[in-house]
Design an enzyme around this catalytic site. Structure first.
Site, PDB file in Angstrom:
ATOM      1  CG  ASP A  33     -22.990 -17.398   7.872  1.00 54.74           C
ATOM      2  OD1 ASP A  33     -21.313 -16.664   7.537  1.00 54.74           O
ATOM      3  OD2 ASP A  33     -23.703 -16.926   7.533  1.00 54.74           O
ATOM      4  CG  ASN A  90     -16.726 -18.682  -1.299  1.00 57.67           C
ATOM      5  OD1 ASN A  90     -16.153 -19.802  -0.997  1.00 57.67           O
ATOM      6  ND2 ASN A  90     -17.635 -18.900   0.275  1.00 57.67           N
ATOM      7  N   GLY A  96     -18.684 -17.611  -5.259  1.00 56.77           N
ATOM      8  CA  GLY A  96     -20.273 -16.979  -5.347  1.00 56.77           C
ATOM      9  C   GLY A  96     -19.703 -15.964  -3.239  1.00 56.77           C
ATOM     10  CB  THR A  98     -22.126 -12.602  -1.157  1.00 54.69           C
ATOM     11  OG1 THR A  98     -22.086 -13.212   0.426  1.00 54.69           O
ATOM     12  CG2 THR A  98     -22.689 -13.715  -2.241  1.00 54.69           C
ATOM     13  CG  HIS A 101     -14.048  -7.014   6.478  1.00 55.44           C
ATOM     14  ND1 HIS A 101     -14.258  -5.686   6.850  1.00 55.44           N
ATOM     15  CD2 HIS A 101     -13.494  -7.371   6.533  1.00 55.44           C
ATOM     16  CE1 HIS A 101     -13.892  -5.868   7.520  1.00 55.44           C
ATOM     17  NE2 HIS A 101     -13.341  -7.222   7.518  1.00 55.44           N
ATOM     18  CG  HIS A 103     -15.474 -13.737   4.672  1.00 58.23           C
ATOM     19  ND1 HIS A 103     -15.611 -12.311   3.901  1.00 58.23           N
ATOM     20  CD2 HIS A 103     -16.457 -14.435   4.215  1.00 58.23           C
ATOM     21  CE1 HIS A 103     -16.392 -12.672   2.883  1.00 58.23           C
ATOM     22  NE2 HIS A 103     -16.892 -13.903   3.141  1.00 58.23           N
ATOM     23  CG  HIS A 105     -16.384 -19.128   5.042  1.00 65.16           C
ATOM     24  ND1 HIS A 105     -17.723 -18.992   4.976  1.00 65.16           N
ATOM     25  CD2 HIS A 105     -15.984 -18.915   3.659  1.00 65.16           C
ATOM     26  CE1 HIS A 105     -18.235 -17.645   4.400  1.00 65.16           C
ATOM     27  NE2 HIS A 105     -17.970 -17.485   3.430  1.00 65.16           N
TER      28      HIS A 105
HETATM   29  P1  5GP Z   1     -19.506 -14.968   1.204  1.00 62.28           P
HETATM   30  O1  5GP Z   1     -20.248 -15.767  -0.052  1.00 62.28           O
HETATM   31  O2  5GP Z   1     -18.697 -13.817   0.557  1.00 62.28           O
HETATM   32  O3  5GP Z   1     -17.599 -16.409   0.926  1.00 62.28           O
HETATM   33  O4  5GP Z   1     -19.590 -15.090   2.583  1.00 62.28           O
HETATM   34  C1  5GP Z   1     -20.159 -14.218   3.177  1.00 62.28           C
HETATM   35  C2  5GP Z   1     -20.934 -15.049   4.451  1.00 62.28           C
HETATM   36  O5  5GP Z   1     -21.547 -13.867   5.229  1.00 62.28           O
HETATM   37  C3  5GP Z   1     -22.587 -15.340   3.901  1.00 62.28           C
HETATM   38  O6  5GP Z   1     -21.750 -16.891   4.672  1.00 62.28           O
HETATM   39  C4  5GP Z   1     -23.276 -14.779   4.589  1.00 62.28           C
HETATM   40  O7  5GP Z   1     -24.466 -15.893   5.137  1.00 62.28           O
HETATM   41  C5  5GP Z   1     -22.671 -14.225   5.689  1.00 62.28           C
HETATM   42  N1  5GP Z   1     -23.056 -13.037   6.561  1.00 62.28           N
HETATM   43  C6  5GP Z   1     -23.440 -11.866   5.526  1.00 62.28           C
HETATM   44  N2  5GP Z   1     -23.947 -10.779   6.291  1.00 62.28           N
HETATM   45  C7  5GP Z   1     -23.875 -11.870   7.288  1.00 62.28           C
HETATM   46  C8  5GP Z   1     -24.339 -10.668   8.960  1.00 62.28           C
HETATM   47  O8  5GP Z   1     -24.739  -9.827   8.863  1.00 62.28           O
HETATM   48  N3  5GP Z   1     -24.148 -11.146   9.995  1.00 62.28           N
HETATM   49  C9  5GP Z   1     -23.550 -12.670   9.597  1.00 62.28           C
HETATM   50  N4  5GP Z   1     -22.872 -12.994  11.012  1.00 62.28           N
HETATM   51  N5  5GP Z   1     -22.968 -13.418   8.702  1.00 62.28           N
HETATM   52  C10 5GP Z   1     -23.192 -12.541   7.337  1.00 62.28           C
HETATM   53 ZN    ZN Z   2     -14.867  -3.327   5.556  1.00 60.59          ZN
END
Ligand code: 5GP
Ligand code: ZN
Length: 115
Positions: A33, A90, A96, A98, A101, A103, A105
């Site tokens: 991340d 999430n 939260g 963001t 796509h 994913h 964690h």
């Molecule tokens: P979400 O809140 O959607 O579950 O988590 C998205 C995660 O993607 C966040 O922890 C954020 O730091 C990470 N993230 C967003 N953009 C990028 C990127 O361009 N590269 C990487 N390696 N992580 C990203």
């Molecule tokens: Zn995608």
């Protein structure tokens, strides 16, 4: 980010933008991340664009299994099998989310909150 045309994780999956890749499988990719929320914070994504965890279909089950096998492999390599780790998704505003796509964690390397 609504469609896959300008989806950041699709671009990472296609190696169009750089990420620190820690594991690659047939249908999945894992990378650090960019803004780690724990000492170890890896994102495990589907290579295919799936908008969120609620868009999963039964036909995606092999990919989802691959995600959890990758998590255990990465945890072993990063030596956090003994100390423990967390795998989470999430979904939506309150969690939260963001990036639209799919994913997962993988978090560890220290005592995690909300246990
Ligand atoms: P979400 O809140 O959607 O579950 O988590 C998205 C995660 O993607 C966040 O922890 C954020 O730091 C990470 N993230 C967003 N953009 C990028 C990127 O361009 N590269 C990487 N390696 N992580 C990203
Ligand atoms: Zn995608």
């Amino acid at each position: 980010q609504k469609n896959k045309m300008n989806c950041i994780f699709c671009k990472i999956a296609k190696k169009e933008i750089l990420a620190k890749i820690v594991f690659e499988g047939n249908d999945i990719l894992a990378f650090d991340d960019i803004e780690p929320k724990a000492k170890i914070h890896v994102l495990i994504i589907s290579k295919k664009h799936i908008s969120s965890v609620v868009d999963l279909k039964l036909e995606d089950r092999k990919m989802v299994a691959e995600i959890f096998l990758a998590a255990q492999k990465i945890a072993r390599e990063k030596r956090i099998l003994k100390t423990g780790f967390r795998v989470l998704v999430n979904y939506g505003k309150d969690a939260g989310q963001t990036v639209n796509h799919l994913h997962f964690h993988l978090l560890g390397g220290e005592k995690l909150p909300f246990a």
